[in-house]
Design an enzyme around this catalytic site. Sequence first.
Site, PDB file in Angstrom:
ATOM      1  N   SER A  17      -9.951   4.823 -12.227  1.00 36.96           N
ATOM      2  CA  SER A  17      -8.414   5.495 -11.798  1.00 36.96           C
ATOM      3  C   SER A  17      -8.391   7.058 -12.788  1.00 36.96           C
ATOM      4  O   SER A  17      -9.053   6.751 -13.997  1.00 36.96           O
ATOM      5  CB  SER A  17      -7.416   4.743 -12.389  1.00 36.96           C
ATOM      6  OG  SER A  17      -6.305   5.387 -12.491  1.00 36.96           O
ATOM      7  N   LYS A  68       0.200  -3.306  -4.722  1.00 37.29           N
ATOM      8  CA  LYS A  68       1.494  -2.462  -4.611  1.00 37.29           C
ATOM      9  C   LYS A  68       2.675  -3.427  -3.983  1.00 37.29           C
ATOM     10  O   LYS A  68       3.660  -3.217  -4.219  1.00 37.29           O
ATOM     11  CB  LYS A  68       1.200  -1.372  -3.866  1.00 37.29           C
ATOM     12  CG  LYS A  68       0.721  -0.051  -4.601  1.00 37.29           C
ATOM     13  CD  LYS A  68       0.582   1.173  -3.855  1.00 37.29           C
ATOM     14  CE  LYS A  68      -0.394   2.188  -4.638  1.00 37.29           C
ATOM     15  NZ  LYS A  68      -0.416   3.417  -4.127  1.00 37.29           N
ATOM     16  N   ASP A 104       4.870   7.644  -4.882  1.00 36.89           N
ATOM     17  CA  ASP A 104       3.800   8.053  -3.816  1.00 36.89           C
ATOM     18  C   ASP A 104       4.734   8.983  -3.175  1.00 36.89           C
ATOM     19  O   ASP A 104       4.094   9.965  -2.596  1.00 36.89           O
ATOM     20  CB  ASP A 104       3.125   7.179  -3.436  1.00 36.89           C
ATOM     21  CG  ASP A 104       2.226   6.388  -4.190  1.00 36.89           C
ATOM     22  OD1 ASP A 104       1.593   7.139  -5.029  1.00 36.89           O
ATOM     23  OD2 ASP A 104       1.688   5.227  -3.725  1.00 36.89           O
ATOM     24  N   ALA A 129      -1.041   4.283   2.091  1.00 30.11           N
ATOM     25  CA  ALA A 129      -0.936   5.471   1.887  1.00 30.11           C
ATOM     26  C   ALA A 129      -0.238   6.231   2.985  1.00 30.11           C
ATOM     27  O   ALA A 129       0.756   6.846   2.891  1.00 30.11           O
ATOM     28  CB  ALA A 129      -2.130   6.121   1.419  1.00 30.11           C
ATOM     29  N   PRO A 151      -5.652   1.341  16.989  1.00 30.06           N
ATOM     30  CA  PRO A 151      -4.603   1.674  17.403  1.00 30.06           C
ATOM     31  C   PRO A 151      -3.332   0.779  17.297  1.00 30.06           C
ATOM     32  O   PRO A 151      -2.387   1.297  17.036  1.00 30.06           O
ATOM     33  CB  PRO A 151      -4.791   2.065  19.186  1.00 30.06           C
ATOM     34  CG  PRO A 151      -6.270   2.041  19.090  1.00 30.06           C
ATOM     35  CD  PRO A 151      -6.874   1.432  18.044  1.00 30.06           C
ATOM     36  N   TYR A 213      -9.150  12.144  -3.107  1.00 28.20           N
ATOM     37  CA  TYR A 213      -9.654  13.193  -4.111  1.00 28.20           C
ATOM     38  C   TYR A 213     -11.090  12.829  -4.475  1.00 28.20           C
ATOM     39  O   TYR A 213     -11.623  11.485  -4.490  1.00 28.20           O
ATOM     40  CB  TYR A 213      -8.713  13.359  -5.215  1.00 28.20           C
ATOM     41  CG  TYR A 213      -8.104  11.948  -6.035  1.00 28.20           C
ATOM     42  CD1 TYR A 213      -8.992  11.594  -6.932  1.00 28.20           C
ATOM     43  CD2 TYR A 213      -6.921  11.333  -5.535  1.00 28.20           C
ATOM     44  CE1 TYR A 213      -8.482  10.499  -7.879  1.00 28.20           C
ATOM     45  CE2 TYR A 213      -6.536  10.118  -6.278  1.00 28.20           C
ATOM     46  CZ  TYR A 213      -7.487   9.795  -7.345  1.00 28.20           C
ATOM     47  OH  TYR A 213      -6.917   8.661  -8.282  1.00 28.20           O
TER      48      TYR A 213
HETATM   49  P1  NAP Z   1      -5.763   1.131   3.184  1.00 29.33           P
HETATM   50  O1  NAP Z   1      -4.572   0.506   3.391  1.00 29.33           O
HETATM   51  O2  NAP Z   1      -7.215   0.378   3.045  1.00 29.33           O
HETATM   52  O3  NAP Z   1      -5.981   1.951   4.612  1.00 29.33           O
HETATM   53  C1  NAP Z   1      -7.165   2.477   5.023  1.00 29.33           C
HETATM   54  C2  NAP Z   1      -6.953   3.555   6.042  1.00 29.33           C
HETATM   55  O4  NAP Z   1      -7.998   4.146   6.567  1.00 29.33           O
HETATM   56  C3  NAP Z   1      -6.598   2.740   7.473  1.00 29.33           C
HETATM   57  O5  NAP Z   1      -5.653   3.643   8.213  1.00 29.33           O
HETATM   58  C4  NAP Z   1      -7.922   2.640   8.150  1.00 29.33           C
HETATM   59  O6  NAP Z   1      -8.047   2.428   9.596  1.00 29.33           O
HETATM   60  C5  NAP Z   1      -8.561   4.227   7.823  1.00 29.33           C
HETATM   61  N1  NAP Z   1      -9.792   4.115   7.763  1.00 29.33           N
HETATM   62  C6  NAP Z   1     -10.757   3.471   6.882  1.00 29.33           C
HETATM   63  N2  NAP Z   1     -12.092   3.951   7.092  1.00 29.33           N
HETATM   64  C7  NAP Z   1     -11.860   4.788   8.259  1.00 29.33           C
HETATM   65  C8  NAP Z   1     -12.866   5.459   9.208  1.00 29.33           C
HETATM   66  N3  NAP Z   1     -14.169   5.228   9.055  1.00 29.33           N
HETATM   67  N4  NAP Z   1     -12.412   6.172  10.288  1.00 29.33           N
HETATM   68  C9  NAP Z   1     -11.194   6.285  10.548  1.00 29.33           C
HETATM   69  N5  NAP Z   1     -10.246   5.504   9.809  1.00 29.33           N
HETATM   70  C10 NAP Z   1     -10.528   4.909   8.758  1.00 29.33           C
HETATM   71  O7  NAP Z   1      -5.905   2.302   2.147  1.00 29.33           O
HETATM   72  P2  NAP Z   1      -4.640   3.159   1.413  1.00 29.33           P
HETATM   73  O8  NAP Z   1      -4.353   2.467   0.293  1.00 29.33           O
HETATM   74  O9  NAP Z   1      -3.967   3.406   2.455  1.00 29.33           O
HETATM   75  O10 NAP Z   1      -5.491   4.537   0.886  1.00 29.33           O
HETATM   76  C11 NAP Z   1      -5.887   5.548   1.855  1.00 29.33           C
HETATM   77  C12 NAP Z   1      -6.576   6.569   1.288  1.00 29.33           C
HETATM   78  O11 NAP Z   1      -5.423   7.265   0.203  1.00 29.33           O
HETATM   79  C13 NAP Z   1      -7.554   6.234  -0.042  1.00 29.33           C
HETATM   80  O12 NAP Z   1      -8.796   7.098   0.155  1.00 29.33           O
HETATM   81  C14 NAP Z   1      -6.968   6.538  -1.327  1.00 29.33           C
HETATM   82  O13 NAP Z   1      -7.816   6.707  -2.215  1.00 29.33           O
HETATM   83  C15 NAP Z   1      -5.918   7.481  -0.872  1.00 29.33           C
HETATM   84  N6  NAP Z   1      -4.574   7.732  -1.800  1.00 29.33           N
HETATM   85  C16 NAP Z   1      -4.422   8.611  -2.599  1.00 29.33           C
HETATM   86  C17 NAP Z   1      -3.430   8.638  -3.309  1.00 29.33           C
HETATM   87  C18 NAP Z   1      -3.247   9.935  -4.145  1.00 29.33           C
HETATM   88  O14 NAP Z   1      -2.152   9.951  -5.133  1.00 29.33           O
HETATM   89  N7  NAP Z   1      -3.859  11.147  -3.900  1.00 29.33           N
HETATM   90  C19 NAP Z   1      -2.453   7.768  -3.457  1.00 29.33           C
HETATM   91  C20 NAP Z   1      -2.653   6.601  -2.500  1.00 29.33           C
HETATM   92  C21 NAP Z   1      -3.904   6.551  -1.763  1.00 29.33           C
HETATM   93  P3  NAP Z   1      -7.982   1.219  10.119  1.00 29.33           P
HETATM   94  O15 NAP Z   1      -6.607   0.463  10.177  1.00 29.33           O
HETATM   95  O16 NAP Z   1      -8.536   1.423  11.658  1.00 29.33           O
HETATM   96  O17 NAP Z   1      -8.863   0.325   9.378  1.00 29.33           O
END
Ligand code: NAP
Length: 271
Positions: A17, A68, A104, A129, A151, A213
């Site tokens: 982090s 979360k 967020d 996210a 989907p 990021y």
């Molecule tokens: P999560 O709940 O595990 O969801 C992951 C998402 O990514 C799902 O929609 C998944 O689709 C998709 N995915 C994973 N691999 C993929 C691939 N190869 N091709 C297409 N789609 C794919 O994770 P999350 O907590 O939502 O976080 C998602 C991202 O946001 C992470 O990279 C995290 O670091 C970033 N994030 C950034 C911030 C920030 O402040 N900048 C804050 C929160 C999160 P499926 O449903 O098909 O598995």
Amino acid sequence: MPDARLLGVAGFPVGHSRSPVMHAAALRELGLPWRYLKLPLPPELFAETVRALPAAGYVGVNVTVPHKEAALEVADSPTPTAGAIGAANTLTFTEHGIEADNTDAPGLIAALGEPVAGRRALVLGAGGAGRAAAWALREAGAEVSVWNRTPGRGRDLAAELRIGYARRAAGASDVVVNATSVGLVPDVREQQALEALGLREGEPPATLVDLVYSERETALTAWARQGGSAVVDGLEVLVRQGALSLERWTGRRPPLAAMRAAAVHGGLDIR
Ligand code: NAP
């Protein structure tokens, strides 16, 4: 309350982090002798540890993956935003108990820095996210759709939030938000990333937000920048959500430039 006030980030793992370095810079800039610590908590210890934090001098904590939803459950009072999203990233310990908020969502809108009302926004990803991003954009008045690799998950989120489900990602959207983990691995090639997100045939949108990021520019932000899009990177969103949390805990105006500089230059890891 003990003198040495504490803040922290609870996650599992949490070693990657950038929040500690970013908040340490902010506290220094504000002249507050507080400390912001990493709290690696396995899921089975999350609730009982959080309940013990106020007595140990904690004012509040950020919460990240995988806690979360649990953060919302442990709270005595959630904000309407946290309740509506079903997840919290900010806990504040007050005399009335544990308050849960979700920064967020407003952090994304602040990072965008432009009105989105009436604009067509597409969220790629239906995980945690994606859910916060879609909710935030809908609340800000955008015409939101979600696309997801799987989907069924995308359709469920669309039905729940009463937003559109996009069968194709490529197409006519003004604002595209990547809320998938595509791009998390730093050397992913542009064509691979575009293929995975169904964007290979499309033109870059007017505005692209990549929540991922990385040390370097992500494949997606490079593609968008070359195509003339306005680009908001994941670090800016991280800074804005952190700034809103800090404001909640300290009541002070967050020093955005110091936080941004620390988030960009202060971390060695890529997430
Ligand atoms: P999560 O709940 O595990 O969801 C992951 C998402 O990514 C799902 O929609 C998944 O689709 C998709 N995915 C994973 N691999 C993929 C691939 N190869 N091709 C297409 N789609 C794919 O994770 P999350 O907590 O939502 O976080 C998602 C991202 O946001 C992470 O990279 C995290 O670091 C970033 N994030 C950034 C911030 C920030 O402040 N900048 C804050 C929160 C999160 P499926 O449903 O098909 O598995």
